[in-house]
Design a protein around this motif. Structure first.
Motif, short mmCIF file in Angstrom:
data_model
loop_
_atom_site.label_atom_id
_atom_site.label_comp_id
_atom_site.label_asym_id
_atom_site.label_seq_id
_atom_site.Cartn_x
_atom_site.Cartn_y
_atom_site.Cartn_z
N LEU A 193 1.86 -3.84 -7.59
CA LEU A 193 0.75 -3.48 -6.88
C LEU A 193 -0.68 -4.61 -7.56
O LEU A 193 -1.00 -5.81 -6.49
CB LEU A 193 -0.51 -2.41 -6.77
CG LEU A 193 0.12 -0.95 -6.58
CD1 LEU A 193 -0.73 0.08 -6.93
CD2 LEU A 193 0.57 -1.10 -4.66
N GLY A 194 -0.44 -4.64 -9.07
CA GLY A 194 -1.74 -6.31 -9.63
C GLY A 194 -2.82 -6.02 -9.49
O GLY A 194 -2.99 -4.44 -8.97
N PRO A 195 -3.78 -6.74 -9.85
CA PRO A 195 -5.22 -6.40 -10.08
C PRO A 195 -5.85 -6.87 -8.12
O PRO A 195 -5.38 -7.10 -7.30
CB PRO A 195 -6.14 -7.66 -10.61
CG PRO A 195 -4.40 -8.34 -11.31
CD PRO A 195 -3.66 -8.30 -10.74
N MET A 196 -6.64 -5.84 -8.32
CA MET A 196 -7.31 -5.06 -6.90
C MET A 196 -8.79 -5.06 -7.08
O MET A 196 -8.95 -5.23 -8.20
CB MET A 196 -6.77 -4.46 -6.23
CG MET A 196 -5.67 -3.74 -5.97
SD MET A 196 -4.98 -1.98 -5.68
CE MET A 196 -5.01 -1.84 -6.82
N THR A 197 -9.43 -5.74 -6.30
CA THR A 197 -10.57 -5.72 -6.09
C THR A 197 -11.27 -4.50 -5.44
O THR A 197 -11.32 -4.17 -5.26
CB THR A 197 -11.15 -7.22 -4.75
OG1 THR A 197 -10.88 -6.72 -3.26
CG2 THR A 197 -10.46 -8.78 -4.98
N PRO A 198 -12.63 -4.67 -6.56
CA PRO A 198 -13.51 -3.00 -5.82
C PRO A 198 -13.13 -2.37 -4.06
O PRO A 198 -13.27 -1.68 -4.24
CB PRO A 198 -14.78 -3.92 -6.21
CG PRO A 198 -14.57 -4.35 -7.27
CD PRO A 198 -13.87 -5.44 -7.12
N GLY A 199 -12.97 -3.66 -3.57
CA GLY A 199 -13.30 -3.56 -2.10
C GLY A 199 -11.83 -3.20 -1.86
O GLY A 199 -11.88 -2.78 -1.14
N GLN A 200 -11.01 -4.17 -2.34
CA GLN A 200 -9.50 -3.28 -1.48
C GLN A 200 -9.06 -1.94 -1.90
O GLN A 200 -8.60 -1.69 -1.08
CB GLN A 200 -8.39 -4.74 -2.61
CG GLN A 200 -8.14 -6.21 -1.74
CD GLN A 200 -7.45 -6.83 -2.76
OE1 GLN A 200 -7.43 -6.99 -3.75
NE2 GLN A 200 -6.81 -7.36 -1.82
N VAL A 201 -9.54 -1.66 -3.42
CA VAL A 201 -9.28 -0.14 -4.11
C VAL A 201 -10.43 0.57 -2.58
O VAL A 201 -9.35 1.27 -2.10
CB VAL A 201 -10.30 -0.07 -5.29
CG1 VAL A 201 -10.08 1.19 -5.72
CG2 VAL A 201 -9.16 -0.70 -6.45
N GLN A 202 -11.31 0.62 -2.04
CA GLN A 202 -12.02 1.42 -1.82
C GLN A 202 -11.67 1.06 -0.34
O GLN A 202 -11.75 2.72 0.39
CB GLN A 202 -13.69 0.78 -1.53
CG GLN A 202 -14.69 0.69 -3.19
CD GLN A 202 -15.85 -0.15 -2.80
OE1 GLN A 202 -16.25 -0.27 -1.70
NE2 GLN A 202 -16.35 -0.20 -4.20
N VAL A 203 -10.90 0.49 0.32
CA VAL A 203 -10.67 0.56 1.87
C VAL A 203 -9.40 1.34 1.32
O VAL A 203 -8.74 1.90 2.46
CB VAL A 203 -10.29 -1.42 2.42
CG1 VAL A 203 -9.46 -1.32 3.27
CG2 VAL A 203 -11.68 -1.71 2.64
#
Length: 216
Positions: A92-102
């Motif tokens: 998955l790699g690093p994700m932005t907080p927005g990506q995690v939330q969505v």
């Protein structure tokens, strides 16, 4: 220069757009087959509905947080748990907080409406299910839920399949107990939110050359 968690261009991170399309299609199938064809209520099971909404929400949050704590303990104290965490971080790699939330919100809502609100209820009320319909629906929906959680490397991701099977059964029991998808939805969102955030931080730490212990 290392990428930061809020960098919108994170290579390898899951596509939010693709997730919205996928989970939107899942909800569409549940609506067409469950509501239009079978005349089901996908949010509540009227014959089973009991308890207050606040109780459903609290139950879901408690179960979700318990599952998150269990997953951290497994990762810390077992080799297969660490291998699984590393595999997810690499995939998955690093994700932005927005990506995690969505991703956490869409997967939790869509999957629980599909597997509990639609499949479990449909299997339980099918004519062939008989007097054990509740358990037939619970088992079938949980098994199918587990089977869709199969990773690309079967040996590494097999524990994920088993854990999904177990969590699917727990979510199904909550659905049977409350008659509402609210508790399993909140539990599922909670698990995915904290675990995706943990995976993202681990992937970022590995990209910066830190050890897993440094990230934890």
């Amino acid at each position: 220069m290392s990428q930061q968690p809020d960098d919108p261009q994170l290579s390898g991170a899951p596509s939010v757009f693709a997730a919205l399309i996928f989970y939107g299609a899942m909800l569409g199938v549940a609506w067409l087959l469950g509501v239009v064809w079978l005349d089901l209520n996908l949010l509540v099971w009227p014959e089973k509905l009991q308890g207050a909404t606040a109780m459903h929400a609290a139950l879901g949050a408690a179960v979700g947080l318990g599952a998150v704590v269990a997953s951290r303990l497994v990762e810390r104290y077992t080799a297969w748990g660490r291998n699984l965490g590393d595999a997810f971080a690499g995939m998955l790699g690093p994700m932005t907080p927005g990506q995690v939330q969505v991703l956490a919100l869409t997967s939790g809502v869509a999957e629980e409406i599909f597997f509990r609100g639609f499949l479990q209820q449909a299997f339980s009320t099918a004519g062939w299910a008989g007097p054990y319909g509740d358990w037939v629906g619970l088992v079938l929906a949980s098994v199918i839920f587990g089977l869709i959680h199969i990773g690309p490397e079967r040996d590494t991701f097999r524990p994920w399949t088993y854990m999904a099977l177990g969590l699917g059964a727990i979510f199904g029991l909550m659905y049977l107990y409350t008659g509402s998808v609210l508790a399993p939805v909140i539990a599922h969102i909670t698990v995915n939110y904290f675990n995706l955030g943990h995976i993202s931080r681990q992937a970022l730490a590995e990209g910066e050359g830190l050890s897993p212990e440094d990230e934890r």
